[in-house]
Design a protein around this motif. Structure first.
Motif, PDB file in Angstrom:
ATOM      1  N   THR A 154       1.149  -2.730  -3.577  1.00  0.00           N
ATOM      2  CA  THR A 154       0.399  -2.480  -4.804  1.00  0.00           C
ATOM      3  C   THR A 154       1.306  -2.561  -6.020  1.00  0.00           C
ATOM      4  O   THR A 154       0.919  -3.080  -7.076  1.00  0.00           O
ATOM      5  CB  THR A 154      -0.283  -1.104  -4.739  1.00  0.00           C
ATOM      6  OG1 THR A 154      -1.096  -1.013  -3.561  1.00  0.00           O
ATOM      7  CG2 THR A 154      -1.149  -0.866  -5.964  1.00  0.00           C
ATOM      8  N   LEU A 172       2.014  -6.292  -6.668  1.00  0.00           N
ATOM      9  CA  LEU A 172       0.800  -6.931  -7.176  1.00  0.00           C
ATOM     10  C   LEU A 172       0.560  -6.558  -8.632  1.00  0.00           C
ATOM     11  O   LEU A 172       0.221  -7.423  -9.455  1.00  0.00           O
ATOM     12  CB  LEU A 172      -0.397  -6.517  -6.318  1.00  0.00           C
ATOM     13  CG  LEU A 172      -1.762  -7.029  -6.781  1.00  0.00           C
ATOM     14  CD1 LEU A 172      -1.820  -8.548  -6.707  1.00  0.00           C
ATOM     15  CD2 LEU A 172      -2.881  -6.401  -5.951  1.00  0.00           C
ATOM     16  N   SER A 173       0.747  -5.289  -8.969  1.00  0.00           N
ATOM     17  CA  SER A 173       0.539  -4.836 -10.353  1.00  0.00           C
ATOM     18  C   SER A 173       1.509  -5.537 -11.299  1.00  0.00           C
ATOM     19  O   SER A 173       1.122  -5.949 -12.409  1.00  0.00           O
ATOM     20  CB  SER A 173       0.730  -3.318 -10.442  1.00  0.00           C
ATOM     21  OG  SER A 173      -0.168  -2.633  -9.595  1.00  0.00           O
ATOM     22  N   ALA A 211      -6.239  -4.215 -10.911  1.00  0.00           N
ATOM     23  CA  ALA A 211      -5.767  -4.828  -9.671  1.00  0.00           C
ATOM     24  C   ALA A 211      -5.338  -3.766  -8.659  1.00  0.00           C
ATOM     25  O   ALA A 211      -5.634  -3.882  -7.462  1.00  0.00           O
ATOM     26  CB  ALA A 211      -4.600  -5.768  -9.965  1.00  0.00           C
ATOM     27  N   ALA A 212      -4.654  -2.728  -9.128  1.00  0.00           N
ATOM     28  CA  ALA A 212      -4.232  -1.646  -8.231  1.00  0.00           C
ATOM     29  C   ALA A 212      -5.441  -0.915  -7.654  1.00  0.00           C
ATOM     30  O   ALA A 212      -5.471  -0.567  -6.465  1.00  0.00           O
ATOM     31  CB  ALA A 212      -3.328  -0.667  -8.984  1.00  0.00           C
ATOM     32  N   ALA A 270      -7.073  -3.145  -5.035  1.00  0.00           N
ATOM     33  CA  ALA A 270      -6.263  -3.156  -3.817  1.00  0.00           C
ATOM     34  C   ALA A 270      -6.469  -1.877  -3.022  1.00  0.00           C
ATOM     35  O   ALA A 270      -6.555  -1.904  -1.782  1.00  0.00           O
ATOM     36  CB  ALA A 270      -4.784  -3.323  -4.178  1.00  0.00           C
ATOM     37  N   ALA A 300      -9.831  -2.055  -1.258  1.00  0.00           N
ATOM     38  CA  ALA A 300      -9.789  -2.981  -0.135  1.00  0.00           C
ATOM     39  C   ALA A 300      -9.108  -2.353   1.073  1.00  0.00           C
ATOM     40  O   ALA A 300      -9.608  -2.450   2.207  1.00  0.00           O
ATOM     41  CB  ALA A 300      -9.061  -4.259  -0.550  1.00  0.00           C
ATOM     42  N   VAL A 301      -7.977  -1.694   0.847  1.00  0.00           N
ATOM     43  CA  VAL A 301      -7.263  -1.065   1.960  1.00  0.00           C
ATOM     44  C   VAL A 301      -8.084   0.072   2.560  1.00  0.00           C
ATOM     45  O   VAL A 301      -8.154   0.237   3.791  1.00  0.00           O
ATOM     46  CB  VAL A 301      -5.887  -0.557   1.488  1.00  0.00           C
ATOM     47  CG1 VAL A 301      -5.209   0.263   2.578  1.00  0.00           C
ATOM     48  CG2 VAL A 301      -4.992  -1.721   1.095  1.00  0.00           C
ATOM     49  N   VAL A 339      -0.075  -4.465   6.220  1.00  0.00           N
ATOM     50  CA  VAL A 339      -0.625  -4.804   4.911  1.00  0.00           C
ATOM     51  C   VAL A 339       0.487  -5.238   3.967  1.00  0.00           C
ATOM     52  O   VAL A 339       0.345  -6.199   3.202  1.00  0.00           O
ATOM     53  CB  VAL A 339      -1.394  -3.603   4.324  1.00  0.00           C
ATOM     54  CG1 VAL A 339      -1.754  -3.859   2.859  1.00  0.00           C
ATOM     55  CG2 VAL A 339      -2.649  -3.336   5.128  1.00  0.00           C
ATOM     56  N   ALA A 380       0.595  -8.859   2.416  1.00  0.00           N
ATOM     57  CA  ALA A 380       0.537  -8.964   0.962  1.00  0.00           C
ATOM     58  C   ALA A 380       1.714  -9.759   0.405  1.00  0.00           C
ATOM     59  O   ALA A 380       1.572 -10.500  -0.574  1.00  0.00           O
ATOM     60  CB  ALA A 380       0.495  -7.576   0.335  1.00  0.00           C
ATOM     61  N   SER A 390      -2.924   4.957  -6.174  1.00  0.00           N
ATOM     62  CA  SER A 390      -2.481   3.575  -6.373  1.00  0.00           C
ATOM     63  C   SER A 390      -2.290   3.264  -7.850  1.00  0.00           C
ATOM     64  O   SER A 390      -1.363   2.531  -8.225  1.00  0.00           O
ATOM     65  CB  SER A 390      -3.487   2.603  -5.758  1.00  0.00           C
ATOM     66  OG  SER A 390      -3.582   2.790  -4.354  1.00  0.00           O
TER      67      SER A 390
END
Length: 320
Positions: free
Chosen positions: A42, A45-46, A71-72, A75, A78-79, A104, A108, A200
């Motif tokens: 996460t 991704l962020s 986005a966080a 994510a 989704a998890v 994950v 990712a 997150s």
């Protein structure tokens, strides 16, 4: 002496980032009873979403930050829906859940490399981010002030949220005893999802601040994740204040020895301290003696935070 003061300042700044990362981990661990190592993914991704919105698309910093927050949160959803909730319904062993979280992270990392490439990128830095001044011979810049302000503000807001709001009381009730919370008509799935999202989102400020300060690459989240785990080990697993205290100690232990030792020895000192706590103080600095695990299914009663252990706090009211 000037070098020592600079190292202390650097250690405090990095310690606040470690503590903020660890705070999100601790929140998820306390409420969901899941060691969410996928938090590292996460984080990365962020950082990349912030880079894409702020640098590639040239959007304002505020919009890029909000995009990273979104986005966080996505994510986390989704998890929770695709991994943790199905495993919980199958009564999966905690080790299996942790392995799933590790998978994950691995998955990712490949997705991020496919989307953004494996090369190092750098986020565009606004002009105002280069401001700096000198106070008592110590250089202070926007990065230092940003870390200090955001970290202390978020710690304060989270303390108020957990101690004073109805949703925070639900978090505490579920973290203390899920069965009792369910008897009070608290929706466990909703609380688990909210804690996952909130924990997150707490990783976004460190991701954005580091993206503005250092290059972005797919493996950048692992090092910070490791330091956050060490911070939790030192401060106390599942303790909110332990995350902050542990993070500060890790940051100082990583930088202050560099006044006497070569640069590569900083992390070595951190690992020595972590081993000491694992062997001689596994509950951490502020962690109390662990309660024996009851035999009843799902009755893990690990305390959420130091405010959770205060028996005089207001009890949560039933949720309709």
């Amino acid at each position: 002496m000037d070098l020592l003061v600079t190292l202390v300042k650097t250690g405090l700044v990095m310690g606040l980032l470690y503590g903020l990362f660890a705070y999100g981990l601790s929140l998820i661990l306390s409420v969901n009873k899941v060691f969410h190592v996928a938090q590292g993914a996460t984080f990365v991704l962020s950082a990349y979403v912030f880079y894409t919105l702020g640098t590639t698309l040239e959007l304002p910093v505020v919009l890029a930050l909000l995009g990273a927050v979104g986005a966080a949160a996505l994510a986390a959803c989704a998890v929770q829906y695709l991994i943790y909730r199905p495993l919980a319904r199958r009564d999966a062993d905690p080790i299996v859940v942790m392995v799933a979280s590790l998978l994950v992270v691995a998955f990712a990392s490949y997705v991020i490399e496919f989307a953004w490439g494996a090369s190092v990128v750098s986020a565009a830095v606004p002009d105002w981010f280069g401001w700096s001044t000198t106070v008592a011979g110590i250089r202070i810049d926007v990065y230092d002030l940003g870390v200090l302000t955001l970290s202390l503000a978020l710690f304060g807001v989270m303390h108020w949220f957990l101690a004073r709001t109805h949703a925070g009381l639900e978090f505490r009730a579920v973290g203390d005893n899920p069965e009792r919370a369910q008897a009070l008509a608290i929706n466990l799935d909703r609380v688990y999802l909210r804690s996952m999202i909130l924990g997150s989102i707490l990783v976004v400020p460190p991701a954005v601040l580091l993206a503005l300060k250092a290059p972005i690459h797919p493996s950048m989240g692992f090092d910070l994740l490791l330091k956050a785990v060490i911070a939790l080990t030192i401060g106390g697993m599942g303790r909110m204040s332990g995350a902050m205290i542990g993070g500060l100690l890790v940051g100082l232990a990583e930088t202050i020895p560099l006044y006497w030792l070569p640069t590569e020895w900083g992390e070595f000192v951190v690992y020595i301290i972590a081993f000491f706590f694992v062997l001689f103080r596994p509950t951490g600095l502020i962690g109390g003696k662990r309660k024996p695990r009851p035999s009843a299914k799902g009755s893990d009663t690990e305390i959420l935070s130091e405010s959770t252990s205060d028996a005089s706090m207001t009890q949560p009211t039933p949720v309709s």
